[in-house]
Each structure stands twice: as structure tokens, then as C-alpha cells.
Design a protein around this motif. Structure first.
Motif, PDB file in Angstrom:
ATOM      1  N   VAL A 122     -33.114  18.065   2.788  1.00 25.94           N
ATOM      2  CA  VAL A 122     -32.262  19.365   2.012  1.00 25.94           C
ATOM      3  C   VAL A 122     -32.807  18.749   0.719  1.00 25.94           C
ATOM      4  N   ALA A 123     -32.695  17.292   0.475  1.00 27.05           N
ATOM      5  CA  ALA A 123     -32.556  16.368  -0.668  1.00 27.05           C
ATOM      6  C   ALA A 123     -33.612  17.134  -1.647  1.00 27.05           C
ATOM      7  N   ILE A 124     -34.798  17.088  -1.021  1.00 25.49           N
ATOM      8  CA  ILE A 124     -35.708  17.193  -1.528  1.00 25.49           C
ATOM      9  C   ILE A 124     -36.100  18.789  -1.991  1.00 25.49           C
ATOM     10  N   ILE A 125     -35.815  19.572  -1.236  1.00 26.90           N
ATOM     11  CA  ILE A 125     -35.245  20.626  -1.296  1.00 26.90           C
ATOM     12  C   ILE A 125     -35.036  21.042  -2.966  1.00 26.90           C
ATOM     13  N   LEU A 161     -31.094  26.212   5.823  1.00 26.23           N
ATOM     14  CA  LEU A 161     -29.815  27.517   5.106  1.00 26.23           C
ATOM     15  C   LEU A 161     -30.022  27.227   3.850  1.00 26.23           C
ATOM     16  N   ALA A 162     -30.746  25.475   3.646  1.00 29.90           N
ATOM     17  CA  ALA A 162     -31.233  25.112   2.024  1.00 29.90           C
ATOM     18  C   ALA A 162     -32.508  25.311   2.355  1.00 29.90           C
ATOM     19  N   ALA A 194     -32.815  28.319  -1.196  1.00 31.87           N
ATOM     20  CA  ALA A 194     -34.277  28.155  -2.122  1.00 31.87           C
ATOM     21  C   ALA A 194     -34.372  29.428  -2.505  1.00 31.87           C
ATOM     22  N   TRP A 195     -35.208  29.935  -1.410  1.00 32.91           N
ATOM     23  CA  TRP A 195     -36.144  31.055  -1.532  1.00 32.91           C
ATOM     24  C   TRP A 195     -35.963  31.908  -2.100  1.00 32.91           C
ATOM     25  N   GLY A 221     -27.181  21.666 -11.799  1.00 32.79           N
ATOM     26  CA  GLY A 221     -26.341  21.714 -10.725  1.00 32.79           C
ATOM     27  C   GLY A 221     -26.721  22.680  -9.139  1.00 32.79           C
ATOM     28  N   VAL A 222     -27.759  23.762  -8.915  1.00 35.35           N
ATOM     29  CA  VAL A 222     -27.825  23.396  -7.781  1.00 35.35           C
ATOM     30  C   VAL A 222     -28.632  21.857  -7.207  1.00 35.35           C
TER      31      VAL A 222
END
Length: 320
Positions: free
Chosen positions: A41-44, A161-162, A166-167, A204-205
């Protein structure tokens, strides 16, 4: 059409693999899988900032700290449901990311990296300053401590969900604006892209994703939010994971998460005579070797294989 079907097939395989592991792994290995999901999640989020808009950050551990302390304090003081704290962390760190992104507009390259590095150093010190509410160096703990099985399903649901969020964000107009900024700010501005808006939005995202990862990270550490868990090392690990994944790609993020999530466990079993920091030595050597072998990360390897696959199909006279 073939490319879309391949991507859908890969997603289906990953989902099936996660579901299988969730029902067959032991509690210990579920804990490892949870860490991989958190880093994913953090790397995305970090890749959205670094890979898609070209803004370097060495401070995402700070946003994870904000998200982690949000979950711990809301649970401790208000007995908020742990899952309900996740959107709170998302919203709060999004605002924090925007507030950081506004002054960051004045910096580029190494100067932006240094500014975010200062953030990574300073934010974990704030709980020591306000120890009355945060517990200081001892930290603060959530009211309930979830099991590894609960964490596994929640973490990988957040990971799904992440990825989907993101996609959807990157495939449309916003994603095109991000990539144009990365490729050339002058060309992007001349095409009508508002640099301040999109660069701040990316901050922000990206921070919001890190905030959710920080909330989950606290739950992994027995519900404790402590300053030393969110030091500079965590920010550097995320940047390494993004580099291994391949900047500007969501598909390689899982490889980056597996790398930083599992490599420390593997490196502890490698004996180095005369070294009291064998794990760090092995970790560093493997990072160097990976970067030499895959200069564009795991995503670069996927692109190379994909191009060769397409070339083989075109050169095959029997292919329809």
C-alpha cells in the motif's frame, strides 16, 4: 485486447493466491504476509509521487507515523473501531500531504529530497514533545489487539482497494497530467496542466496511502505506536521498495513489497563471521545486486518480457 486479458488474468491469479494463502498460512507467516501488504500500500502511494510525477520523497515514514498515531490515539481515547480509523487516517494524511506539497512546490530534485528527509527526521520526534497524549518513547497502544488472521484479510483488502484506486486515478486525465509533469514540466504547463494543483494533489494522495499503511503498521506491532518504529530507515526502505518495483508502474509494486517485507527475514539467516550487523550487510549487498541486474526495477523486466512476447507473436507467421 490481448494485453487487457493478460492483466486481468494476472490480477485473478494474485487474488486467488492471496485467498489461498489466507486460509493455509500459519499465524507467523500470516504476520509476514501482512507486512508485505502494508508495504505494498505504501509503495503504491510513493510510486504515484516519485514514479508518476517525478517528485522525490524520502519522508513517507513520517506520513505513516501520522496515520499510525491517528489509529492508536482514536482507539485509546475514543474506543473507535479499528477499521473506522483507516478512513480517518486517509483523510488526515491527505490534508497533511497537501500542506507539505504546497511549500514543496518551491523545491526540485535533491532539494526536495532534503526537505522530505527533514520531515522524516522531525515528525517522529513530535510524540516525544507531546508525551502527555502520545505516551512519549513508550508509545500508545490501541484498546484491542487484532489477530494475524484478522489483519491479513483487512490489510490485503486495503491493498486491493489501493491498487484499484490508484489504477482508476492514473488511467484518466489526472494520470496523464502526472506523467506529463514527470516528463517535462514546461511542456505540461504549455499544454494547460496546472503544475501547482497536480503536484500538490500527488503529494496528498501519496501521503494518504502512506497514512493507511501506517495505521496497519501499528496494528502489526501489537497495537503500539512508538516513535522509533517510524524512523528514517522506514522511509528509506519504502524508497528502496519503489525502486525495486520500478518507478512509474503499479504492476511491479508487489515485487518491491515482497523485497523489503521478506528480505530482512531471509538475511538474518545468512551468517557473516566477524560482523555484528550481518543482516544490514546482506540487505545492502542484495539491493546493489538487484539494481545492477534490474536498473529499471521489476517493472522494467516485465516490459522487456512483454516486448519480446509481442515481437515473437508478430514474427510467427502462424499467429492469427
Amino acid at each position: 485486447m490481448r494485453g487487457l486479458l493478460i492483466r486481468l488474468g494476472v490480477i485473478a491469479i494474485v487474488v486467488a493466491a492471496v485467498a489461498f494463502l489466507g486460509t493455509h498460512l500459519s499465524g507467523y507467516h500470516q504476520g509476514l504476509a501482512v507486512r508485505v501488504g502494508i508495504y505494498y500500500v505504501a509503495i503504491i502511494g510513493l510510486n504515484i509521487l516519485v514514479g508518476y510525477t517525478g517528485q522525490i520523497s524520502i519522508g513517507h515514514g513520517a506520513f505513516m507515523a501520522i496515520g499510525g498515531y491517528t489509529t492508536a490515539m482514536m482507539s485509546f481515547y475514543h474506543h473507535t473501531n479499528l477499521i473506522a480509523t483507516l478512513p480517518l487516517s486517509f483523510a488526515l494524511t491527505f490534508v497533511c500531504g497537501v500542506l507539505v506539497g504546497i511549500p514543496a512546490l518551491r523545491f526540485r530534485g535533491v532539494y526536495l529530497a532534503l526537505a522530505t528527509f527533514a520531515l522524516a527526521v522531525s515528525i517522529p520526534q513530535l510524540p516525544l514533545k507531546w508525551s502527555k497524549w502520545t505516551g512519549g518513547s513508550n508509545g500508545i497502544r490501541t484498546v484491542t489487539t487484532p489477530t494475524n488472521n484478522w489483519l491479513f484479510w483487512v490489510t490485503w483488502s486495503c491493498a486491493a482497494l489501493a491498487f484499484a484506486g490508484a489504477w482508476l486515478l492514473l488511467r484518466g486525465r489526472t494520470g496523464r497530467a502526472f506523467r506529463s509533469i514527470r516528463d517535462s514540466e514546461i511542456a505540461a504547463a504549455s499544454s494547460g496542466v496546472s503544475l501547482p494543483i497536480y503536484k500538490t494533489l500527488a503529494f496528498g494522495v501519496s501521503a494518504a496511502f502512506a497514512g493507511v499503511a501506517g495505521s496497519l503498521f501499528v496494528l502489526v506491532t501489537n497495537g503500539f505506536a512508538q516513535p522509533n518504529e517510524f524512523g528514517v530507515t522506514l522511509s528509506l526502505q519504502l524508497l528502496i521498495g519503489a525502486a525495486v518495483a520500478g518507478l512509474g508502474s503499479l504492476w511491479g509494486a508487489l515485487a518491491g513489497a515482497l523485497f523489503i517485507g521478506l528480505l530482512p527475514e531471509v538475511s538474518t539467516s545468512v551468517p557473516l563471521i566477524g560482523s555484528g550487523h550481518g543482516q544490514d550487510v546482506v540487505f545492502g549487498l542484495i539491493v546493489i545486486l538487484i539494481m545492477l541486474a534490474l536498473p529499471n526495477g521489476f517493472a522494467g523486466l516485465l516490459w522487456k518480457l512483454d516486448s519480446r512476447f509481442k515481437s515473437a507473436i508478430k514474427s510467427d507467421p502462424t499467429a492469427s
